[in-house]
Design a protein around this motif. Structure first.
Motif, PDB file in Angstrom:
ATOM      1  N   VAL A 217       0.850  -1.203   0.000  1.00 23.83           N
ATOM      2  CA  VAL A 217       0.000   0.000   0.000  1.00 23.83           C
ATOM      3  C   VAL A 217       0.883   1.250   0.000  1.00 23.83           C
ATOM      4  N   VAL A 218       1.874   1.238   0.851  1.00 24.04           N
ATOM      5  CA  VAL A 218       2.759   2.404   0.940  1.00 24.04           C
ATOM      6  C   VAL A 218       3.563   2.567  -0.347  1.00 24.04           C
ATOM      7  N   GLU A 219       4.007   1.471  -0.907  1.00 23.86           N
ATOM      8  CA  GLU A 219       4.776   1.576  -2.154  1.00 23.86           C
ATOM      9  C   GLU A 219       3.913   2.194  -3.259  1.00 23.86           C
ATOM     10  N   LYS A 220       2.683   1.748  -3.336  1.00 21.73           N
ATOM     11  CA  LYS A 220       1.799   2.292  -4.375  1.00 21.73           C
ATOM     12  C   LYS A 220       1.562   3.795  -4.166  1.00 21.73           C
ATOM     13  N   ALA A 221       1.345   4.179  -2.917  1.00 22.59           N
ATOM     14  CA  ALA A 221       1.138   5.599  -2.622  1.00 22.59           C
ATOM     15  C   ALA A 221       2.401   6.400  -2.942  1.00 22.59           C
ATOM     16  N   ARG A 222       3.539   5.864  -2.539  1.00 21.82           N
ATOM     17  CA  ARG A 222       4.816   6.541  -2.779  1.00 21.82           C
ATOM     18  C   ARG A 222       5.023   6.813  -4.273  1.00 21.82           C
TER      19      ARG A 222
END
Lengths: 565, 565
Positions: A217-222
Motif C-alpha cells: 500500500v505504501v509503495e503504491k502511494a509513494r
C-alpha cells in the motif's frame, strides 16, 4: 432570496479541519452562502440543524451498483440516506452479461435519481480474455465509443494486470484509447510491486482498490497511486502504515461491492467511514477521504467541500464526527433523506430487457457427477483453499479415488462447478477446501465477472436443488441444505440485479447470507468469497467455465497432479 | 527500450513525503518507470543525478507573463531553468492594450516552447469598467468565445470584486458564462470576508492570491478557497496561521508578477519556495504547493507527481530540499536546463503586431502643469499615501497653494499623472506621499491594467524627460533624475513587453529598479508599487485616466476636499 437556510448547525471544513457555527444557504442546486448564523438574507425554507455537523456529501470513487443486487435507482434510494451523493460506478457485472446495451440501460436508469451516478467503461470484458466466456466482449473500438457517452468518465478497473505487465496488445490498446481521451484510469493490481508496478502504472493507471500488505500500500502511494480503501483493506496495520508516513497520501474510501442487506444493516460509505475510524484513521482524514479527495480524483471541482458556489450535496451528522451517523441528506439542493430515511417514494423500476439471460437448458443428469479420463485408483487433484477473511485462494491439492471414470468427491470435499450460461456447453469443476461444511450447496449467477452458473456444494442433491431454484428464478442466488432450497435471492435482471423493493432484496440477501453461515460457509464476506471463486484476475488460482487458471502465471493450471510426483 | 534513465538520484514523493533512491525512466513525453536503481530495462540516454533530489516540475497557478517584460517564449527560456514547467497565465496586461488579437498572439507565442503555457481569459477588461479607458473591452460574448480556444482553461482573476459583491450584472454575466463552460474560476478579493466573501464565492470563484491578514487567509481557506501565496503574502504570521490549523488546506505557491531582473537574480517559483520555507512552511508542504496541489487546481491529472505514466516534467535539485536549488530540468521528457542554464538557444521572438501602441501625440506644454478651477489660496486635496512594503494605498490629504488656477505642487509633493494612451484625450493627476524623493520621475506604459501613460515625479522637468524617453521607445519604463533620463526599459510590444534578449531586459529592468531606489522610491517591489497606482480594483484609493477612485466604495472620490471642512 435563497431557497433554503440550514440553521443551527456547525460546518466541518474539509480544507482546514475546523468546525465552525454557520448557516448554509442553498439556491437551486448550489450552495449560495456559508454565513455567520442569521445573516445572508432571507430563505424560503428552513432546515433545523441544531446540534448537527454539516459536511459534504460523500463520493464513492470505486464501486459496482450490481453488487447491491439493486438497479441504479433503487441503489440510490437505499444509499442516499447513508450520505452517498456521488458514485463512479463500474457496470462490469451486467455488461459482461449483456454488453453495450446493458451499459446504456444502467446510465439511463441512474439518470432519474437525485444521486450523481457517473460511469466507468468496463476495461476487461471478459475479465480474462481467452480464459473464460462471458456474454459480451468489449474491444478497443467499443471502449473508445463508450467513453464518449454522456456521464462516462473513466476506464474502470483494469483487472487483467498480468496482461498489462506482460505487454499484452489488446489491454494496452484499450488503455491507450482511454488515455488519449483523457479518461480517469482506474487500476486493480493486488500485490503488484517493484518494477512490475512501475510497468503497470506507466500506462497511466493511477489508482488501486485491492487488498495489499501495508508495505505494498505504501509503495503504491509513494509511486503516485491514489489509494482506495474498501472495508477489507481497512486493517489497523495498513492504516498505521499510512498515518505514520511523513505526509498522508491521497486516500479515497470506497465500497467496491456491498450487498443490499449489508447496506441496509450496516450502511454504505458511512459504514466504511466508521470502519476506517475503528482502524485508526483520524476522523478528519476519513472525512477528506469521503469528500475532497474523491472529488479531486473524479475531477469534480464542483463538490467535495461545503463552500459557497459548490453543489449543494450536504450531509447532516448526529453526534460526534467519528460516528459518521447520517441524519439528513441534501443532493443537488434537494432534501432526499431526513432522520435517516429517504424523503421520497422508492422508485418503481422500469422495464428491463435482461430477463431470460440464463441460457442453460435445464440440468443434465450428469451435472455434478465429476467424470475424468483416469484409471481406477487414488489420484491427486488441484484444489482451491479458501480462507474466512478475504477472497485470496491458495492452490492446494487433494487425493481422491476414481472408480469407473467417476471421482468420489462427496464426503471428501466441497466442489465448485461452473457452467457457462451464455449459450456455450462448457463446464469445469474444482475441489474447494478450507471450510467445514455440512450437506448443502449454493448456486449463483452473480459470479465474477462472467456470471456463469456457479454451484458450490458438498452433495449432489443439494447442488441440484440450489441450481434448480436459481434456474427457476431466472437467475439469482440460492442456498440448499439437505437437498432442499432454504434461501433464494432472485436476480432476474441479467442474473445479477433484482427489481423487487430494496427491503425485500435486503431481506433475501440476508437470508442467503445466514443460510450460508448455517451451512458452515463462515466468511467475513460470504457473497464475495463465493462469487469470486471464478474471478480469474484475482490471486491465485481460480476456476472459469473453461478450466483452472493460475492467475499470477496468467495460464492454465493442471487439474490432475499425478504427473508432478 | 526507454529514451532516458535518470540514475543515482532520490525521488521525493509528494504523496507520502518519503525520499527514496530510484531511477526515473522516460520515454517520449512520459515517465515510463520509477524503479529500483539499475532495474527496468535499457535506456538510450543516461542522466547522472547522483546526489540530486528528483521532484516534479513546478506549476504556477497564477501569473502574468507580461510582468516579466518578456514575450512568452523568452519567459519560458528564463524560467524553465528555475523549474517552472507549467503556468496558467492571465494575459490581461496585453489584452487590455490590444484585445482578442493579443490573446491569440500570446497563446501562439507560447505554443512553441517546452513549457506548458495554459491561459486564462481576462475577466475584467477593463479592470474597472466605467472608471477607466483601456485599449480594449471584453464582454460576455467575448469571454464565452475565448474560453473555447485551445489552451484556455480559466476565467482569470475576477478583480472587480466589489462589482461581484454588489450584484453588478455585467460581471455576473461573465462569471456565469465561464461557469457554464466548466472553466476554472480564479478570484482576486483582498480583505474580503464574512457575508461578502460568501456572496463572492457563491458565483463559483474559489481561489484568491491577494495579500490578506492571517485571519482572512484562514477564513478563505475554511470556506473552501484554494489559497494562493505569492511573495508578499508569505509572511510568518500568515504561514503560522495556516500551519497551526487542524489540517493544512490546499495551498498553491504563485508568482503573480515578477520582473525579468528579479527572476534572473533571485529566481521564479524556486525563489517563492525559498521564501515560503523562510516564512516557516515545511519544505514538504512547499513542494506540494508547487506541484500536486496546483496540478489538481489546474485539473492536470497528468502531472504534479513523479510517477510512472505521468508527464516527464522533472526537476533535479542540488542540496537539501529546503534550498530548492534547481540544477536540471526536463519538460515533457526533454532536457531543457542543466547546471542551472537552459540547454537550448534563446528563441528569437517572432514579429508582433503591437508596435506603435502608445497613442499619445507628443507632450503638450501644459503636461504636468496642474490646473484647477479654484480661487487663489491654500486648498486641501486628496492624496495617496504609499508604503514601502505592499501596494496598498491609503487615502490622505495635502494642503497646496493655488495661484492663477495653477497648483504649486513642486517642492511640496510627488505627483502621479495619468494620460490615456489609447486614443482619448484624458488626463488626471493626484499627489502621492509616503516616500522621500529627490528631483526625479518615472514614466511607464506598464501600468495596471489599462496601461496608460503614467508619470510619477517630483519635478516637471524630470517628468517630461522620463515621459519623452518612454514615448521615444514606443512604450516602456524610464527613470529621469535632475531632468535627464537615467534608465530606460523599452517595451515596444504593446508597451508592456520587450523583444530584446532576456539578459538585456533583465539588465534594463535592474537599472530601472536601481535608479528608482536612488531617486528615493525605496519599496520592496518598486515596479508593482508604481504600476498599481492606477489599479482601481486594489484598495483603497487609486487613479485612472478619468480621475480618483474610492476602490472599496467603487465610486469616484473628490479631488478637492475644501468642502468637507
Amino acid at each position: 432570496m435563497h431557497d433554503v437556510r440550514i440553521f443551527g448547525g456547525s460546518v466541518v471544513s474539509v480544507f482546514t479541519g475546523e468546525v465552525f457555527a454557520a448557516d448554509v444557504l442553498v439556491t437551486g442546486e448550489v450552495i449560495s452562502g456559508v454565513v455567520p448564523p442569521g445573516t445572508g438574507g432571507e430563505a424560503a425554507c428552513l432546515i433545523d440543524a441544531t446540534g448537527r455537523l454539516i459536511v459534504p456529501g460523500f463520493l464513492d470513487a470505486h464501486m459496482h451498483v450490481e453488487s447491491s443486487f439493486l438497479t441504479p435507482a433503487a441503489f440510490a434510494w437505499l444509499t442516499l440516506p447513508r450520505g452517498t451523493t456521488t458514485v463512479l460506478a463500474d457496470p462490469h457485472e451486467i455488461v459482461n452479461v449483456a454488453g453495450r446495451a446493458a451499459m446504456r440501460w444502467m446510465i439511463e436508469a441512474g439518470r432519474s435519481t437525485p444521486q450523481t451516478q457517473l460511469w466507468g467503461v468496463p476495461s476487461c470484458v471478459p475479465a480474462l480474455a481467452g480464459f473464460e466466456h462471458s456474454g459480451a466482449h468489449l474491444n478497443t473500438a467499443d471502449v473508445d465509443e463508450l467513453l464518449r457517452w454522456d456521464g462516462v468518465r473513466a476506464l474502470a478497473e483494469v483487472m487483467d494486470y498480468r496482461a498489462v505487465v506482460s505487454g499484452d496488445e489488446r489491454m494496452h490498446s484499450i488503455i491507450a484509447t482511454a488515455r488519449e481521451q483523457g479518461a480517469i484510469l482506474d487500476g486493480h493490481c493486488p500485490g503488484l510491486a517493484g518494477e512490475e508496478l512501475s510497468r503497470y502504472m506507466a500506462t497511466g493507471i493511477d489508482s488501486d482498490h485491492t487488498k495489499n500488505t501495508p508495505e505494498v500500500v505504501v509503495e503504491k502511494a509513494r509511486l503516485g497511486m491514489t489509494v482506495m480503501l474498501q472495508e477489507k483493506c481497512l486493517e489497523q496495520e495498513v492504516v498505521a502504515a499510512l498515518t505514520s508516513l511523513p505526509r498522508l497520501p491521497p486516500v479515497c474510501l470506497v465500497t467496491d461491492d456491498l450487498a443490499a442487506d449489508h447496506i441496509a444493516a450496516k450502511g454504505h460509505l458511512d459504514h466504511i467511514a466508521r470502519t476506517a475510524v475503528a482502524a485508526g484513521l483520524p476522523a478528519l482524514d476519513v472525512l477528506r477521504a469521503l469528500t475532497w479527495t474523491p472529488a479531486q480524483r473524479l475531477r469534480l471541482p464542483d463538490r467535495g467541500v461545503v463552500a459557497p458556489g459548490k453543489r449543494a450535496d450536504l450531509v447532516l451528522l448526529e453526534g460526534p464526527l467519528e460516528d459518521f451517523a447520517v441524519d439528513s441528506v441534501l443532493a443537488g439542493g434537494r432534501l432526499v433523506a431526513a432522520g435517516g430515511r429517504p424523503t421520497y417514494e422508492e422508485p418503481h423500476p422500469g422495464a428491463h430487457p435482461f430477463a431470460g439471460s440464463v441460457h442453460v437448458p435445464g440440468l443434465p443428469d450428469e451435472e455434478y457427477t465429476w467424470r475424468v479420463d483416469l484409471p481406477d485408483g487414488r489420484h491427486r487433484f488441484r484444489a482451491l483453499r479458501v480462507n474466512p477473511v478475504d477472497t485470496y485462494t491458495e492452490p492446494t491439492e487433494i487425493e481422491l479415488d476414481v472408480t469407473g471414470g467417476e471421482v468420489a468427491w462427496e464426503g471428501r470435499t466441497a466442489l465448485c462447478w461452473v457452467r457457462n450460461r451464455h449459450g456455450r456447453d462448457h463446464t469445469a469443476c474444482v475441489p474447494v477446501t478450507g471450510m467445514e461444511l455440512g450437506d448443502g450447496a449454493v448456486t449463483t449467477t452473480y459470479a465474477h465477472d462472467s456470471h456463469n452458473l456457479v454451484t458450490l456444494g458438498t452433495t449432489r442433491h443439494s447442488m441440484r436443488a440450489a441450481a434448480a431454484a436459481v434456474l427457476d428464478d431466472d437467475g439469482g442466488v440460492a442456498v440448499a441444505r439437505d437437498g432442499a432450497a432454504t434461501a433464494r435471492l432472485p436476480l432476474a435482471v441479467g442474473g445479477v440485479m433484482s427489481t423487487a423493493p430494496a427491503a425485500d432484496v435486503a431481506d433475501a440477501s440476508r437470508l442467503v447470507r445466514d443460510e450460508l453461515g448455517a451451512w458452515g460457509w463462515r466468511h467475513r464476506n460470504p457473497f464475495m468469497s463465493v462469487s469470486t471463486l471464478t474471478l480469474a484476475v484475482s490471486p491465485s488460482v481460480k476456476i472459469t467455465d473453461l478450466g483452472l487458471v493460475d492467475v499470477l502465471a496468467r495460464d492454465w493450471t493442471a487439474q490432475v497432479l499425478d504427473c508432478c510426483h
